[in-house]
Enzyme design. Structure first.
Site, PDB file in Angstrom:
ATOM      1  N   ASP A 114      -3.699  -4.537  -0.630  1.00 29.06           N
ATOM      2  CA  ASP A 114      -4.119  -3.676   0.193  1.00 29.06           C
ATOM      3  C   ASP A 114      -3.926  -2.568  -0.360  1.00 29.06           C
ATOM      4  OD1 ASP A 114      -5.505  -2.028   2.040  1.00 29.06           O
ATOM      5  OD2 ASP A 114      -4.071  -2.308   3.577  1.00 29.06           O
ATOM      6  N   GLY A 115      -4.619  -1.863  -0.802  1.00 27.66           N
ATOM      7  CA  GLY A 115      -4.471  -0.366  -1.274  1.00 27.66           C
ATOM      8  C   GLY A 115      -5.332   0.416  -2.425  1.00 27.66           C
ATOM      9  N   GLY A 116      -5.991   1.360  -2.455  1.00 30.01           N
ATOM     10  CA  GLY A 116      -6.711   1.527  -3.537  1.00 30.01           C
ATOM     11  C   GLY A 116      -8.425   0.497  -4.311  1.00 30.01           C
ATOM     12  N   ARG A 159      -0.024   9.162   0.157  1.00 26.51           N
ATOM     13  CA  ARG A 159      -0.050  10.224   0.711  1.00 26.51           C
ATOM     14  C   ARG A 159       1.719  10.930   1.512  1.00 26.51           C
ATOM     15  NH1 ARG A 159      -4.335   8.758   2.657  1.00 26.51           N
ATOM     16  NH2 ARG A 159      -3.670   8.001   4.274  1.00 26.51           N
ATOM     17  N   HIS A 213      -0.283   4.497   1.312  1.00 28.12           N
ATOM     18  CA  HIS A 213      -1.461   4.747   2.286  1.00 28.12           C
ATOM     19  C   HIS A 213      -1.990   5.962   1.229  1.00 28.12           C
ATOM     20  CE1 HIS A 213       0.068   2.798   5.406  1.00 28.12           C
ATOM     21  NE2 HIS A 213       1.346   2.288   4.272  1.00 28.12           N
ATOM     22  N   GLY A 245     -10.253  -2.044   3.362  1.00 28.55           N
ATOM     23  CA  GLY A 245     -10.447  -1.231   4.953  1.00 28.55           C
ATOM     24  C   GLY A 245     -11.684   0.087   4.646  1.00 28.55           C
ATOM     25  N   SER A 248       1.127  -1.618   0.101  1.00 27.97           N
ATOM     26  CA  SER A 248       0.285   0.284   0.218  1.00 27.97           C
ATOM     27  C   SER A 248       0.881   1.509   0.122  1.00 27.97           C
ATOM     28  CB  SER A 248      -0.335   0.192   1.130  1.00 27.97           C
ATOM     29  OG  SER A 248      -1.449   1.524   1.144  1.00 27.97           O
TER      30      SER A 248
END
Length: 131
Positions: A34-36, A6, A3, A57, A1
């Site tokens: 995990d990411g987007g 950022r 994040h 998430g 990820s």
């Protein structure tokens, strides 16, 4: 990820490096992307490009904030419907079939300069983007 880019703005998107990660670690290492991930089509892309599972998430938290337990159930139901629809449109009947036929089903956009954090990134498998 990354994040949400950022903390790591110049980093390539997780989905863009997923195929090179799968190639590097082989089929015996579990990859959880995990990411987007916010839609069922994001899940389909990740599974097709080498992920074994996908973290969701944001949809989970949005559902929780909007409606508690029922909101989470609704968010996950929406993802399932979207994933099922995407798989149907791709002509696959199961996640196993999606993973077997995967990369050939996903259209990638042409790379642009913003896809590469440095001039050697392409050689390391970064860039290219997924539509």
């Amino acid at each position: 990820s990354t994040h949400g880019a950022r903390q790591l703005e110049p980093s390539p998107a997780t989905i863009d490096v997923l195929p090179s990660i799968r190639e590097a670690v082989g089929p015996d290492v579990e990859i959880i992307m995990d990411g987007g991930v916010q839609r069922g089509t994001d899940i389909a892309k990740a599974l097709a490009l080498g992920a074994d599972s996908v973290g969701v998430g944001k949809p989970y938290l949005y559902g929780l904030a909007a409606g508690g337990t029922e909101g989470v159930i609704k968010a996950l139901d929406i993802l399932k419907v979207e994933l099922d629809r995407a798989m149907g449109l791709l002509g696959v009947g199961s996640v196993d079939d999606l993973k077997k036929r995967g990369p050939g089903l996903i259209k990638r956009r042409h790379a642009s300069a913003r896809d590469y954090p440095d001039r050697y990134a392409y050689e390391r498998g970064y860039g290219g983007g997924v539509i």
